[in-house]
Design a protein around this motif. Structure first.
Motif, mmCIF file in Angstrom:
data_model
loop_
_atom_site.group_PDB
_atom_site.id
_atom_site.type_symbol
_atom_site.label_atom_id
_atom_site.label_comp_id
_atom_site.label_asym_id
_atom_site.label_seq_id
_atom_site.Cartn_x
_atom_site.Cartn_y
_atom_site.Cartn_z
ATOM 1 N N ARG A 72 0.858 -1.179 0.000
ATOM 2 C CA ARG A 72 0.000 0.000 0.000
ATOM 3 C C ARG A 72 0.894 1.228 0.000
ATOM 4 N NH1 ARG A 72 -5.272 -0.726 -0.966
ATOM 5 N NH2 ARG A 72 -5.691 1.163 0.191
ATOM 6 N N ARG A 73 0.416 2.301 -0.605
ATOM 7 C CA ARG A 73 1.167 3.557 -0.670
ATOM 8 C C ARG A 73 0.388 4.621 0.095
ATOM 9 N NH1 ARG A 73 3.011 6.613 -6.230
ATOM 10 N NH2 ARG A 73 4.499 8.016 -5.236
ATOM 11 N N VAL A 74 1.018 5.150 1.127
ATOM 12 C CA VAL A 74 0.408 6.186 1.965
ATOM 13 C C VAL A 74 1.123 7.497 1.662
ATOM 14 C CG1 VAL A 74 -0.077 6.962 4.314
ATOM 15 C CG2 VAL A 74 -0.130 4.517 3.769
ATOM 16 N N ARG A 75 0.326 8.532 1.356
ATOM 17 C CA ARG A 75 0.903 9.846 1.087
ATOM 18 C C ARG A 75 0.187 10.907 1.902
ATOM 19 N NH1 ARG A 75 1.225 9.843 -5.421
ATOM 20 N NH2 ARG A 75 -0.634 8.591 -5.177
ATOM 21 N N VAL A 76 0.960 11.898 2.325
ATOM 22 C CA VAL A 76 0.432 13.074 3.010
ATOM 23 C C VAL A 76 0.569 14.221 2.022
ATOM 24 C CG1 VAL A 76 0.647 14.628 4.984
ATOM 25 C CG2 VAL A 76 1.185 12.190 5.255
ATOM 26 N N TRP A 77 -0.524 14.946 1.802
ATOM 27 C CA TRP A 77 -0.570 15.985 0.776
ATOM 28 C C TRP A 77 -0.663 17.376 1.389
ATOM 29 C CZ3 TRP A 77 -0.308 14.536 -4.341
ATOM 30 C CH2 TRP A 77 -0.469 13.178 -4.601
ATOM 31 N N PHE A 78 0.128 18.291 0.859
ATOM 32 C CA PHE A 78 0.008 19.717 1.153
ATOM 33 C C PHE A 78 -0.468 20.346 -0.143
ATOM 34 C CE2 PHE A 78 1.633 24.072 1.559
ATOM 35 C CZ PHE A 78 1.077 24.407 2.784
ATOM 36 N N HIS A 81 5.091 6.851 1.595
ATOM 37 C CA HIS A 81 5.576 5.639 2.268
ATOM 38 C C HIS A 81 4.856 4.425 1.696
ATOM 39 C CE1 HIS A 81 7.202 3.278 5.572
ATOM 40 N NE2 HIS A 81 5.995 2.837 5.851
ATOM 41 N N THR A 82 5.606 3.390 1.352
ATOM 42 C CA THR A 82 5.038 2.140 0.843
ATOM 43 C C THR A 82 5.327 1.033 1.851
ATOM 44 O OG1 THR A 82 5.441 2.887 -1.406
ATOM 45 C CG2 THR A 82 5.025 0.545 -1.103
ATOM 46 N N ALA A 83 4.288 0.246 2.177
ATOM 47 C CA ALA A 83 4.437 -0.806 3.190
ATOM 48 C C ALA A 83 3.369 -1.869 2.981
ATOM 49 C CB ALA A 83 4.307 -0.204 4.580
ATOM 50 N N THR A 84 3.441 -2.908 3.803
ATOM 51 C CA THR A 84 2.405 -3.943 3.788
ATOM 52 C C THR A 84 1.088 -3.304 4.238
ATOM 53 O OG1 THR A 84 2.814 -4.583 6.069
ATOM 54 C CG2 THR A 84 4.097 -5.734 4.358
ATOM 55 N N PRO A 85 -0.044 -3.931 3.932
ATOM 56 C CA PRO A 85 -1.330 -3.333 4.316
ATOM 57 C C PRO A 85 -1.447 -2.993 5.805
ATOM 58 C CG PRO A 85 -1.701 -5.066 2.728
ATOM 59 C CD PRO A 85 -0.242 -5.121 3.095
ATOM 60 N N ALA A 138 0.897 -0.073 6.593
ATOM 61 C CA ALA A 138 0.390 1.140 5.948
ATOM 62 C C ALA A 138 -0.777 1.726 6.729
ATOM 63 C CB ALA A 138 -0.021 0.836 4.511
ATOM 64 N N ALA A 139 -1.634 0.867 7.252
ATOM 65 C CA ALA A 139 -2.767 1.346 8.046
ATOM 66 C C ALA A 139 -2.286 2.048 9.312
ATOM 67 C CB ALA A 139 -3.688 0.185 8.397
ATOM 68 N N GLN A 140 -1.263 1.495 9.962
ATOM 69 C CA GLN A 140 -0.702 2.129 11.158
ATOM 70 C C GLN A 140 -0.052 3.468 10.813
ATOM 71 O OE1 GLN A 140 1.975 -0.761 12.804
ATOM 72 N NE2 GLN A 140 0.333 -2.037 13.618
ATOM 73 N N TYR A 141 0.679 3.507 9.703
ATOM 74 C CA TYR A 141 1.340 4.745 9.274
ATOM 75 C C TYR A 141 0.294 5.802 8.921
ATOM 76 C CZ TYR A 141 4.571 7.797 6.762
ATOM 77 O OH TYR A 141 5.312 8.875 6.345
ATOM 78 N N GLU A 142 -0.752 5.378 8.218
ATOM 79 C CA GLU A 142 -1.823 6.314 7.859
ATOM 80 C C GLU A 142 -2.450 6.926 9.113
ATOM 81 O OE1 GLU A 142 -6.201 6.381 5.688
ATOM 82 O OE2 GLU A 142 -5.175 4.478 6.018
ATOM 83 N N GLU A 143 -2.743 6.088 10.082
ATOM 84 C CA GLU A 143 -3.347 6.570 11.331
ATOM 85 C C GLU A 143 -2.432 7.577 12.033
ATOM 86 O OE1 GLU A 143 -4.632 4.686 15.623
ATOM 87 O OE2 GLU A 143 -4.845 3.435 13.840
ATOM 88 N N ALA A 144 -1.142 7.269 12.078
ATOM 89 C CA ALA A 144 -0.180 8.178 12.714
ATOM 90 C C ALA A 144 -0.092 9.505 11.969
ATOM 91 C CB ALA A 144 1.196 7.520 12.787
ATOM 92 N N MET A 145 -0.092 9.453 10.639
ATOM 93 C CA MET A 145 -0.001 10.682 9.846
ATOM 94 C C MET A 145 -1.268 11.527 9.965
ATOM 95 S SD MET A 145 3.039 10.858 8.609
ATOM 96 C CE MET A 145 3.499 10.181 10.200
ATOM 97 N N ARG A 146 -2.417 10.858 10.072
ATOM 98 C CA ARG A 146 -3.670 11.607 10.251
ATOM 99 C C ARG A 146 -3.679 12.345 11.594
ATOM 100 N NH1 ARG A 146 -7.375 10.863 6.385
ATOM 101 N NH2 ARG A 146 -7.199 9.014 5.073
ATOM 102 N N ARG A 147 -3.101 11.713 12.643
ATOM 103 C CA ARG A 147 -3.008 12.391 13.942
ATOM 104 C C ARG A 147 -2.025 13.556 13.872
ATOM 105 N NH1 ARG A 147 -2.738 7.080 16.040
ATOM 106 N NH2 ARG A 147 -0.499 7.363 16.327
ATOM 107 N N ARG A 148 -0.874 13.316 13.245
ATOM 108 C CA ARG A 148 0.179 14.332 13.209
ATOM 109 C C ARG A 148 -0.184 15.503 12.299
ATOM 110 N NH1 ARG A 148 6.660 13.544 12.392
ATOM 111 N NH2 ARG A 148 7.121 15.719 12.740
ATOM 112 N N PHE A 149 -0.818 15.219 11.162
ATOM 113 C CA PHE A 149 -1.156 16.254 10.184
ATOM 114 C C PHE A 149 -2.675 16.305 10.008
ATOM 115 C CE2 PHE A 149 3.072 14.638 8.952
ATOM 116 C CZ PHE A 149 3.805 15.822 9.057
#
Length: 62
Positions: free
Chosen positions: A12-18, A26-30, A33-44
């Motif tokens: 999966r590919r997770v991106r944060v957009w400005f 970031h590319t990772a296993t599903p 990627a879900a954990q990274y997405e959750e962390a990025m949503r909290r941070r940004f």
């Protein structure tokens, strides 16, 4: 003439957009990627975060 095939991967590919510009990619296993997405949503919290299937480009098709 050569072409490239795009096939879905087990990644999966997770991106944060400005705006229209990705500021993190970031590319990772599903699961990861879900954990990274959750962390990025909290941070940004005010930015768009996407989680899409990563596409793997194969070599030229003959």
């Amino acid at each position: 003439m050569t072409e490239s095939l795009e096939i879905p991967a087990e990644q999966r590919r997770v991106r944060v957009w400005f705006g229209a510009h990705p500021i993190a990619d970031h590319t990772a296993t599903p699961d990861q990627a879900a954990q990274y997405e959750e962390a990025m949503r909290r941070r940004f919290a005010s930015l768009r975060v996407t989680n899409e299937p990563a596409l793997v480009t194969s070599g030229p098709v003959r």
